[in-house]
Design a protein around this motif. Structure first.
Motif, mmCIF file in Angstrom:
data_model
loop_
_atom_site.group_PDB
_atom_site.id
_atom_site.type_symbol
_atom_site.label_atom_id
_atom_site.label_comp_id
_atom_site.label_asym_id
_atom_site.label_seq_id
_atom_site.Cartn_x
_atom_site.Cartn_y
_atom_site.Cartn_z
ATOM 1 N N VAL A 11 0.815 -1.211 0.000
ATOM 2 C CA VAL A 11 0.000 0.000 0.000
ATOM 3 C C VAL A 11 0.853 1.267 0.000
ATOM 4 N N ASP A 30 10.675 3.252 5.604
ATOM 5 C CA ASP A 30 10.440 1.911 6.144
ATOM 6 C C ASP A 30 11.509 1.608 7.185
ATOM 7 N N LYS A 35 15.057 -3.279 2.498
ATOM 8 C CA LYS A 35 14.049 -2.834 1.532
ATOM 9 C C LYS A 35 14.399 -1.433 0.998
ATOM 10 N N THR A 86 -1.189 -4.139 9.678
ATOM 11 C CA THR A 86 -2.070 -4.339 10.839
ATOM 12 C C THR A 86 -2.475 -5.818 10.840
ATOM 13 N N GLU A 153 -4.331 -5.689 -4.995
ATOM 14 C CA GLU A 153 -3.038 -6.109 -5.511
ATOM 15 C C GLU A 153 -3.237 -6.684 -6.908
ATOM 16 N N LYS A 264 -7.826 -11.436 7.639
ATOM 17 C CA LYS A 264 -7.621 -10.708 8.895
ATOM 18 C C LYS A 264 -8.695 -9.645 9.103
#
Ligand code: NAD
Length: 436
Positions: A11, A30, A35, A86, A153, A264
């Protein structure tokens, strides 16, 4: 506008890149040093169609940068997005530790009025929590806005730049104007922004995902009944989906929904209900149907082989939870492959982009074929798990010649049962009448 995005995953990276492409000065942050080092060398850590080119263009133009230095990035920004994960917590709730840690760090860094935006999917009331977390460490003025993300995605850029709607939850006029300005380039054709209060914005995201998951589970249960009564769920899908009150999207029966969000988010919404004295029994059923559906291909195979898969070798086409992504979080392929391995079978898999992700899950416990045909060589049967376009029109004669036995378990209904039988295959689909 100067924008920082905290969390450079599926995202954050897409949102940051698209904001840069619409002319903003963006820094993606990040905590994962590898990364960020990779991104600074032009290595994009995820597979998402079109993202590499967009990142290259915007980094070259100087509008898009990457950093591990949250404080410095926040200090230079007027708008700071929180786009960290999350994941599911221990009792099904959304684990907010990354969101709240990011919020604290942002609070410590801001030096002037800043709009802080929850982009992550978070339970109702999180904007208040984030506000409290920040207020505890700063006297500087700020607003917290809820702006959930609806991208898919595999089509993330298209979804981001041409959203059906942009949901912005805020009670602050000042933040509303700033967010309106930021999203204006994505609303040129028509106004797509829905302003609402933060709690309704937070709920909207969960309600949308739960609704989509419900449609799929509903069709999967209809498919099961089709198998018992001799109806074809694909005909039923068209008959039902062409009703304008229902619509065709998200009515595909298959091997169950997976991915980083539906599982989730459905659990988090159910848990939110439970914590507030509501037993959201529909969602319990939606999840239960899905758990069963993820095992449907294995069960079909067990029935076909009289309960014994020991010593057999199976090909698997598709590992990612859906086409055009390398994401395997909660992918149905994992349940199938673990089931096959657990019954003593061998597996050779092919996926156009997800081998690296799959190696982190299965290591050398399965084989990886470079081509779809490599995954059917000498196999007792083929399982189709992800409906990549390249699987839709294979050379069936070549497949038949390569396979030990021409048996196909098609978990995505990409082939026609009648034609497959004409071609000499034993074919199992999902809900395509009674199984042989
Ligand atoms: P992800 O796991 O791909 O990325 C999250 C990133 O945040 C990771 O790179 C991680 O290292 C980083 N991070 C964690 N804590 C940090 C911190 N304190 N500072 C800086 N970086 C930090 O996750 P994702 O798939 O991009 O999802 C992010 C959020 O968006 C989730 O809430 C998810 O539910 C939601 N969402 C995801 C999708 C999707 O399709 N993936 C779609 C809509 C909404």
């Amino acid at each position: 506008m100067r924008v920082a995005v905290i969390g450079s995953g599926y995202v954050g990276l897409v949102a940051g890149t698209c904001f840069a492409d619409s002319g903003n000065d963006v820094i993606c942050v990040d905590i994962d040093e590898k990364k960020i080092a990779g991104l600074n060398q032009g290595i994009v850590p995820i597979y998402e169609p079109g993202l590499d080119e967009l990142i290259e263009r915007n980094t070259k133009a100087g509008r898009l940068r990457f950093s591990t230095d949250l404080a410095a990035s926040v200090k230079q920004s007027e708008i700071v997005f929180i786009a960290v994960g999350t994941p599911e917590g221990e009792t099904g709730e959304a684990d907010l530790q990354y969101v709240l840690a990011a919020a604290r760090s942002i609070g410590k860094a801001i030096e002037r009025y800043t709009v802080i935006v929850d982009k992550s999917t978070v339970p109702v009331g999180t904007a208040d929590l984030v506000r409290r977390e920040i207020a505890a460490v700063t006297d500087v003025e700020f607003d917290v806005v809820s702006n959930p993300e609806f991208l898919k995605e595999g089509a993330a850029i298209e979804d981001f730049v041409k959203p059906d709607r942009v949901v912005i939850g805020t009670d602050s006029q000042r933040a509303r104007e700033i967010m309106g300005e930021l999203y204006a380039p994505f609303c040129r054709q028509r106004d797509r922004i829905l302003f609402m209060d933060p709690r309704s914005a937070e709920m909207t995201k969960y309600a949308a995902n739960a609704m989509l998951a419900t449609r799929i589970s509903f069709m999967n249960e209809i498919a099961r009944l089709c198998e018992r009564v001799g109806a074809d769920v694909e005909a039923v899908r068209m008959g039902v989906g062409t009703d304008s009150r229902i619509g065709l999207p998200f009515l595909y029966p298959g091997t169950g929904w997976g991915g980083s969000c539906f599982p989730k988010d459905v659990k988090a919404l159910y848990t939110m209900g439970r914590e507030n004295g509501l037993d959201f029994s529909l969602l319990r059923a939606v999840t239960q149907v899905n758990e069963e559906q993820k095992r449907t291909l294995l069960q079909k195979a067990l029935r076909h082989y009289g309960n014994s898969l020991d010593g057999k070798t199976f090909g698997v086409w598709g590992l990612a939870f859906k086409p055009k992504t390398d994401d395997m979080r909660e992918a149905p392929s994992i349940v199938l492959i673990e089931g096959l391995l657990g019954k003593g079978a061998k597996v050779v898999a092919h996926d156009p982009v997800a081998h690296e992700t799959a190696r982190r899950i299965f290591g050398d416990r399965i084989g990886y074929a470079e081509t779809p045909y490599g995954a059917v060589e000498g196999v007792d049967a083929l399982f189709v798990v992800t409906e990549w376009n390249e699987f839709r029109r294979p050379d069936f004669d070549r497949m038949k010649a390569l396979m030990k036995a021409p048996v196909i378990f098609d978990g995505r209904n990409i082939f026609s049962p009648g034609k497959m039988r004409e071609r000499g295959f034993t074919y199992y689909g999902i809900g395509r009448g009674r199984d042989e």
